[in-house]
Design a protein around this motif. Structure first.
Motif, PDB file in Angstrom:
ATOM      1  N   ASP A   1     -46.267   3.870  13.366  1.00 24.44           N
ATOM      2  CA  ASP A   1     -45.288   4.394  14.319  1.00 24.44           C
ATOM      3  C   ASP A   1     -45.764   4.142  15.747  1.00 24.44           C
ATOM      4  O   ASP A   1     -46.836   3.578  15.975  1.00 24.44           O
ATOM      5  N   ASP A   2     -44.975   4.576  16.716  1.00 19.78           N
ATOM      6  CA  ASP A   2     -45.285   4.321  18.129  1.00 19.78           C
ATOM      7  C   ASP A   2     -46.539   5.051  18.614  1.00 19.78           C
ATOM      8  O   ASP A   2     -47.138   4.660  19.608  1.00 19.78           O
ATOM      9  N   ASP A   3     -46.939   6.110  17.910  1.00 18.81           N
ATOM     10  CA  ASP A   3     -48.143   6.861  18.282  1.00 18.81           C
ATOM     11  C   ASP A   3     -49.405   6.296  17.638  1.00 18.81           C
ATOM     12  O   ASP A   3     -50.486   6.848  17.796  1.00 18.81           O
ATOM     13  N   GLY A   4     -49.269   5.206  16.871  1.00 15.65           N
ATOM     14  CA  GLY A   4     -50.421   4.597  16.216  1.00 15.65           C
ATOM     15  C   GLY A   4     -50.807   5.238  14.898  1.00 15.65           C
ATOM     16  O   GLY A   4     -51.906   5.032  14.402  1.00 15.65           O
ATOM     17  N   VAL A   5     -49.897   6.021  14.331  1.00 18.45           N
ATOM     18  CA  VAL A   5     -50.170   6.659  13.045  1.00 18.45           C
ATOM     19  C   VAL A   5     -49.647   5.765  11.937  1.00 18.45           C
ATOM     20  O   VAL A   5     -48.481   5.380  11.927  1.00 18.45           O
ATOM     21  N   GLY A   6     -50.523   5.413  10.998  1.00 16.03           N
ATOM     22  CA  GLY A   6     -50.144   4.533   9.899  1.00 16.03           C
ATOM     23  C   GLY A   6     -49.724   5.298   8.666  1.00 16.03           C
ATOM     24  O   GLY A   6     -50.179   6.403   8.414  1.00 16.03           O
ATOM     25  N   THR A   7     -48.809   4.679   7.901  1.00 16.50           N
ATOM     26  CA  THR A   7     -48.339   5.267   6.652  1.00 16.50           C
ATOM     27  C   THR A   7     -48.404   4.204   5.569  1.00 16.50           C
ATOM     28  O   THR A   7     -47.946   3.075   5.767  1.00 16.50           O
ATOM     29  N   LEU A   8     -48.994   4.568   4.436  1.00 22.67           N
ATOM     30  CA  LEU A   8     -49.032   3.682   3.288  1.00 22.67           C
ATOM     31  C   LEU A   8     -48.097   4.246   2.219  1.00 22.67           C
ATOM     32  O   LEU A   8     -48.341   5.328   1.676  1.00 22.67           O
ATOM     33  N   GLY A   9     -46.988   3.547   1.944  1.00 27.71           N
ATOM     34  CA  GLY A   9     -46.095   3.941   0.883  1.00 27.71           C
ATOM     35  C   GLY A   9     -46.500   3.231  -0.385  1.00 27.71           C
ATOM     36  O   GLY A   9     -46.370   2.018  -0.481  1.00 27.71           O
ATOM     37  N   GLU A  10     -47.015   3.971  -1.359  1.00 24.80           N
ATOM     38  CA  GLU A  10     -47.589   3.374  -2.566  1.00 24.80           C
ATOM     39  C   GLU A  10     -46.634   3.501  -3.740  1.00 24.80           C
ATOM     40  O   GLU A  10     -46.037   4.537  -3.952  1.00 24.80           O
ATOM     41  N   VAL A  11     -46.533   2.425  -4.500  1.00 27.86           N
ATOM     42  CA  VAL A  11     -45.815   2.437  -5.760  1.00 27.86           C
ATOM     43  C   VAL A  11     -46.796   1.910  -6.806  1.00 27.86           C
ATOM     44  O   VAL A  11     -47.148   0.737  -6.786  1.00 27.86           O
ATOM     45  N   VAL A  12     -47.264   2.809  -7.672  1.00 25.48           N
ATOM     46  CA  VAL A  12     -48.235   2.409  -8.699  1.00 25.48           C
ATOM     47  C   VAL A  12     -47.471   1.716  -9.817  1.00 25.48           C
ATOM     48  O   VAL A  12     -46.514   2.255 -10.367  1.00 25.48           O
ATOM     49  N   LEU A  13     -47.871   0.501 -10.136  1.00 29.60           N
ATOM     50  CA  LEU A  13     -47.186  -0.293 -11.146  1.00 29.60           C
ATOM     51  C   LEU A  13     -47.679  -0.009 -12.551  1.00 29.60           C
ATOM     52  O   LEU A  13     -46.914   0.238 -13.459  1.00 29.60           O
ATOM     53  N   VAL A  14     -48.966  -0.076 -12.754  1.00 34.68           N
ATOM     54  CA  VAL A  14     -49.520   0.058 -14.097  1.00 34.68           C
ATOM     55  C   VAL A  14     -50.777   0.901 -14.031  1.00 34.68           C
ATOM     56  O   VAL A  14     -51.644   0.678 -13.202  1.00 34.68           O
ATOM     57  N   ILE A  15     -50.843   1.886 -14.897  1.00 33.53           N
ATOM     58  CA  ILE A  15     -52.066   2.648 -15.084  1.00 33.53           C
ATOM     59  C   ILE A  15     -52.488   2.448 -16.533  1.00 33.53           C
ATOM     60  O   ILE A  15     -51.719   2.708 -17.440  1.00 33.53           O
ATOM     61  N   ARG A  16     -53.691   1.946 -16.724  1.00 32.17           N
ATOM     62  CA  ARG A  16     -54.171   1.686 -18.078  1.00 32.17           C
ATOM     63  C   ARG A  16     -55.299   2.623 -18.400  1.00 32.17           C
ATOM     64  O   ARG A  16     -56.076   3.009 -17.621  1.00 32.17           O
TER      65      ARG A  16
ATOM     66  N   THR B   1     -57.685   1.819 -14.951  1.00 32.27           N
ATOM     67  CA  THR B   1     -57.462   0.765 -13.964  1.00 32.27           C
ATOM     68  C   THR B   1     -56.013   0.885 -13.506  1.00 32.27           C
ATOM     69  O   THR B   1     -55.179   1.467 -14.196  1.00 32.27           O
ATOM     70  N   PHE B   2     -55.723   0.345 -12.317  1.00 31.68           N
ATOM     71  CA  PHE B   2     -54.351   0.421 -11.830  1.00 31.68           C
ATOM     72  C   PHE B   2     -54.027  -0.759 -10.931  1.00 31.68           C
ATOM     73  O   PHE B   2     -54.910  -1.396 -10.371  1.00 31.68           O
ATOM     74  N   ASP B   3     -52.740  -1.049 -10.829  1.00 26.02           N
ATOM     75  CA  ASP B   3     -52.185  -2.023  -9.892  1.00 26.02           C
ATOM     76  C   ASP B   3     -51.146  -1.279  -9.065  1.00 26.02           C
ATOM     77  O   ASP B   3     -50.423  -0.431  -9.592  1.00 26.02           O
ATOM     78  N   ALA B   4     -51.056  -1.589  -7.764  1.00 22.62           N
ATOM     79  CA  ALA B   4     -50.093  -0.886  -6.916  1.00 22.62           C
ATOM     80  C   ALA B   4     -49.511  -1.841  -5.881  1.00 22.62           C
ATOM     81  O   ALA B   4     -50.189  -2.751  -5.411  1.00 22.62           O
TER      82      ALA B   4
ATOM     83  N   ARG C   1     -55.525  -3.469  -6.482  1.00 20.35           N
ATOM     84  CA  ARG C   1     -56.011  -3.263  -7.844  1.00 20.35           C
ATOM     85  C   ARG C   1     -57.233  -2.390  -7.731  1.00 20.35           C
ATOM     86  O   ARG C   1     -58.017  -2.518  -6.805  1.00 20.35           O
ATOM     87  N   GLY C   2     -57.405  -1.496  -8.681  1.00 19.95           N
ATOM     88  CA  GLY C   2     -58.564  -0.621  -8.598  1.00 19.95           C
ATOM     89  C   GLY C   2     -58.977  -0.084  -9.935  1.00 19.95           C
ATOM     90  O   GLY C   2     -58.313  -0.284 -10.948  1.00 19.95           O
ATOM     91  N   VAL C   3     -60.118   0.592  -9.916  1.00 18.97           N
ATOM     92  CA  VAL C   3     -60.659   1.225 -11.105  1.00 18.97           C
ATOM     93  C   VAL C   3     -61.039   2.658 -10.774  1.00 18.97           C
ATOM     94  O   VAL C   3     -61.342   2.986  -9.635  1.00 18.97           O
ATOM     95  N   VAL C   4     -61.005   3.504 -11.774  1.00 23.04           N
ATOM     96  CA  VAL C   4     -61.481   4.880 -11.663  1.00 23.04           C
ATOM     97  C   VAL C   4     -62.628   5.002 -12.656  1.00 23.04           C
ATOM     98  O   VAL C   4     -62.482   4.666 -13.828  1.00 23.04           O
ATOM     99  N   ARG C   5     -63.763   5.478 -12.156  1.00 17.99           N
ATOM    100  CA  ARG C   5     -64.951   5.618 -13.000  1.00 17.99           C
ATOM    101  C   ARG C   5     -65.296   7.092 -13.161  1.00 17.99           C
ATOM    102  O   ARG C   5     -65.063   7.886 -12.258  1.00 17.99           O
TER     103      ARG C   5
END
Length: 95
Positions: A80-95, A70-73, A57-61
């Motif tokens: 992966d094997d090389d230590g690289v992280g991936t965040l797959g985001e699905v934004v649910l609500v933007i108010r 504000t948003f929920d995601a 949950r977050g806010v944009v100011r």
């Protein structure tokens, strides 16, 4: 009665006054370093924390600090094997 700034400006030449004022302003930008927190526990291990299904949950100011959105995601975090992280985001609500 004269203000403190008037008294100081009469005692110090303008370039020195600007140097002192700049130093005071810049000293306000100094903050804690990462080394200040090196011995704290629990240790943050991103691979352990950002794994699997997460929610956010977050806010944009705006520039004045007023909340404009504000948003929920839902997030799926993978590594992966090389230590690289991936965040797959699905934004649910933007108010």
């Amino acid at each position: 009665m004269q203000s403190l700034l008037t008294v100081i400006s009469k005692c110090l030449p303008a370039p020195i006054l600007w140097i002192v004022a700049s130093a005071l302003l810049l000293s306000g930008c100094a903050g804690p370093s990462l080394d200040d927190y090196a011995d704290r526990t629990p240790e943050l291990v991103p691979e352990a924390y950002f794994t699997g299904e997460l929610s956010a949950r977050g806010v944009v100011r705006n520039f004045s600090g007023e909340v404009i959105r504000t948003f929920d995601a839902d997030i799926t975090a993978t590594w992966d094997d090389d230590g690289v992280g991936t965040l797959g985001e699905v934004v649910l609500v933007i108010r």
